[in-house]
Scaffold this active site. Structure first.
Site, PDB file in Angstrom:
ATOM      1  N   LYS A 116      -2.449  -8.698  -4.157  1.00 59.38           N
ATOM      2  CA  LYS A 116      -3.272  -8.228  -5.266  1.00 59.38           C
ATOM      3  C   LYS A 116      -2.981  -9.007  -6.537  1.00 59.38           C
ATOM      4  CE  LYS A 116      -3.562  -3.600  -3.255  1.00 59.38           C
ATOM      5  NZ  LYS A 116      -2.808  -3.942  -2.050  1.00 59.38           N
ATOM      6  N   GLU A 183       0.172  -2.546 -13.532  1.00 60.09           N
ATOM      7  CA  GLU A 183      -1.091  -2.742 -14.221  1.00 60.09           C
ATOM      8  C   GLU A 183      -1.431  -1.478 -15.017  1.00 60.09           C
ATOM      9  OE1 GLU A 183      -4.079  -3.483 -11.299  1.00 60.09           O
ATOM     10  OE2 GLU A 183      -4.168  -1.413 -10.604  1.00 60.09           O
ATOM     11  N   HIS A 218      -3.443   8.320  -4.149  1.00 63.37           N
ATOM     12  CA  HIS A 218      -4.172   7.045  -4.203  1.00 63.37           C
ATOM     13  C   HIS A 218      -4.781   6.675  -2.854  1.00 63.37           C
ATOM     14  CE1 HIS A 218      -2.104   6.808  -8.007  1.00 63.37           C
ATOM     15  NE2 HIS A 218      -0.944   6.847  -7.385  1.00 63.37           N
ATOM     16  N   ARG A 274     -10.752  -7.070   5.259  1.00 65.48           N
ATOM     17  CA  ARG A 274     -10.786  -6.380   6.552  1.00 65.48           C
ATOM     18  C   ARG A 274     -11.887  -5.338   6.528  1.00 65.48           C
ATOM     19  NH1 ARG A 274      -8.835  -1.487   4.860  1.00 65.48           N
ATOM     20  NH2 ARG A 274      -7.254  -1.502   3.215  1.00 65.48           N
TER      21      ARG A 274
END
Length: 613
Positions: A116, A183, A218, A274
């Site tokens: 990421k 982040e 999440h 994917r």
């Protein structure tokens, strides 16, 4: 042309891929761990290969063994499914080096987007460097993998180091990669994603949007397509960004680009190289089979000249063996009976009698409803879940039904904080008050003809049950006309069906018993002995294992006799690749500590005792 395909995965996604292979006339090969020797995916494949050696939780990460299994079985292609090695570039290369067809994007594309941090750099973004108070709240996130693993929200600066350590440990265990980054955490945003499909002839196509905002830890719980309430301009922008991301890495096959949308602004999150868990809602809306498209693309075929047209709305719910009311604790045991009404799509890796173990994600199934309108799809899915027969461990079924019918969801005003706001209300126990009586009458019907009835008034028969965390007691009699109970008329009672008339309304109760576990429609009960065992009690302040798993660590410096604060983390359990924090129930003294790192524990095992002060 692909004639034999091995799925390097397990459970629901393996079974789903096998279904498409069957329709295309492609032979199927499964791989399985020792824990999955009797799993459905190993049983339904044309051939199955045992993966030896590795611990069950790591078996499907053994890429070298999977490639050997593909070659030995005569497979000429490998599909990775999702999770495990699905975004591992080295595994993709190993498959290709073995002369096999890889059902996925080129290894270079996986490499560019699987991290990421690198994906954000590719899109002109960058994670946070040194975190200050001004940056809070922030999200610690695993650089590899997905599914909510290795993610922690940090709201206080002093919690950052512990969150980083915990996220690294969880990410390393789930993906074999402990890299994490930080982040900004955007509160009250919507999780929106775009499905893309690309071929080797230069066509990259965006197939609509999905809203995946309802999440726990999440990890997505309810998804839908198209994402409701987006303006045409924002939808076009999301499609363009997704296509741009795919073209930036010469992408081939199916993939998903994820965003966090706040107001009319889209924030790039990541690209999943994917097939996504929630791909069925896109399939339903566009009338396509994404697995079939993946196979066609891998064979070198071009996508159809005309893109498919969207129609109607689709909603998907993930059914988990977990207890949302108790920190989403995963559940284990026998799934005695599992059936859903017709009219909805069911993707599952389980069937009647299967065991839900401790080694893997506790998702039992995905249910998908498609209808001309969003309201129609929601209503259809909620009704199917409510009427489903699920006999076995505790599930999130009730939570799903209530979530689908919640006004914030039906009006499309939800965001990723939905469960933070509503979990307590959504998990409030509302068992059927007549379920215990129905269970008792079903159990008693066989004895009503043999000595239960008396010619004179007598004390009622008594049965005790545990229901929704409480003990309940019911009374009934064997009378002249059969079974009797105060306040209701017993119309019929046998081992499987009890019919009661309450205030002039006749109600049917379906009853199923598996030892001491009893299911009366959707209400789950446990039969209790008439005289409880006094030795079975634990001391006040006892911390019991909520899930079966492994003690991965104990708080640094924690020993018996230490002072602890209410809510302070004492130790962590790992179950099904997720960490579960065990905290002090009250402020006081740790009078006993039984848990040690590496220890395997069962549900209810005594971990520690906190003596309240």
């Amino acid at each position: 042309m692909i004639t034999s395909l091995l799925v390097a995965n397990r459970g629901e996604i393996a079974c789903r891929i096998f279904r498409t292979c069957g329709e295309l006339g492609i032979r199927t090969v499964a791989v399985y761990s020792d824990a999955d020797a009797n799993a459905l995916h190993a049983r339904v494949a044309d051939a199955a290969v045992r993966l030896p050696g590795a611990a069950p939780a790591d078996t499907y990460l053994a890429g070298d063994l999977i490639v050997k299994a593909a070659v030995a079985s005569g497979a000429d292609a490998v599909h990775p499914g999702y999770g495990f090695l699905s975004e591992n570039a080295d595994f993709a290369r190993a498959v290709l080096d073995a002369g096999l067809v890889w059902i996925g994007p080129p290894p270079e594309a996986i490499e560019a987007m699987a991290s990421k941090t690198r994906a954000k750099e590719l899109m002109g973004l960058a994670p946070l460097g040194e975190v200050t108070e001004a940056d809070l709240p922030v999200l610690v996130k695993a650089a590899a993998g997905g599914g909510g693993r290795g993610m922690r929200i940090v709201r206080r600066l002093e919690e950052l180091d512990a969150a980083l350590e915990s996220a690294r440990a969880e990410a390393a265990g789930a993906f074999g990669d402990g890299e994490v980054f930080v982040e900004p955490y955007i509160e009250h945003g919507r999780h929106i994603e775009v499905q893309i499909i690309a071929d080797t002839h230069g066509t990259v196509r965006a197939l609509g949007t999905r809203d995946c905002s309802l999440q726990r830890r999440h990890q997505k719980v309810i998804e839908e397509s198209p994402a409701p309430g987006l303006t045409e301009g924002l939808t076009d922008e999301l499609h363009a960004l997704a296509v741009r991301a795919a073209r930036a890495v010469d992408y081939v096959g199916a993939g998903t680009v994820e965003f966090l949308v706040a107001g009319d602004k889209a924030h790039f999150l990541e690209m999943n190289t994917r097939l996504q868990v929630e791909h069925p809602v896109t399939e339903a809306v566009f009338g396509i089979d994404l697995v079939a498209e993946q196979i066609r693309v891998a064979e070198g075929h071009a996508l159809a000249e005309e893109p498919p047209r969207a129609r109607g709305h689709a909603v998907e719910a993930r059914l988990y063996a977990e207890d949302p009311a108790h920190d989403w604790a995963p559940q284990t045991g026998t799934l005695h009976r599992f059936a859903v009404p017709e009219g909805v799509r069911l993707d599952t890796g389980f069937t009647d009698g299967d065991e839900i173990g401790v080694h893997y994600d506790p998702m039992l199934a995905k249910l998908v409803a498609h209808a001309p309108t969003r309201a129609g799809a929601i209503r259809k899915l909620a009704a199917a879940l409510e009427r489903a027969t699920i006999h076995g461990p505790v599930t999130n079924r009730d939570l799903l039904v209530r979530s689908l019918r919640h006004e914030e969801f039906t009006s499309a005003r939800m965001d990723t904080g939905f469960y933070d706001r509503h979990l307590t209300a959504l998990t409030r126990a509302t068992p059927d008050p007549y379920a215990p009586l129905a269970a008792a009458l079903a159990d008693a019907h066989g004895r009503s003809r043999f000595g239960g009835w008396r010619n004179v008034p007598s004390q009622p028969q008594v049965k005790r049950y545990a229901m929704a965390g409480e003990e309940v007691e019911v009374h009934y009699r064997h009378g002249r006309a059969g079974l009797e109970a105060d306040g209701v008329r017993v119309v019929h009672a046998d081992a499987d069906l009890v019919v009661l008339e309450v205030d002039g309304v006749r109600r049917n109760f379906k009853v199923a018993r598996y030892g001491d576990d009893i299911h009366v429609d959707a209400t789950r009960l446990t039969a209790l002995p008439r005289f409880p065992d006094p030795t079975a009690q634990h001391a006040p302040g006892s911390l019991l294992a909520p899930v079966p798993g492994t003690v991965v660590r104990v708080a640094e410096g924690l020993t018996a006799g230490a002072a602890v604060r209410a809510g302070e983390p004492l130790l962590w359990l790992e179950a099904m690749k997720m960490e579960h924090k065990i905290a002090a129930p009250a402020t006081g003294t740790l009078s006993a500590l039984h848990a040690v790192p590496g220890q395997q524990v069962t549900v209810g095992a005594l971990l520690a005792v906190v003596q309240e002060t």
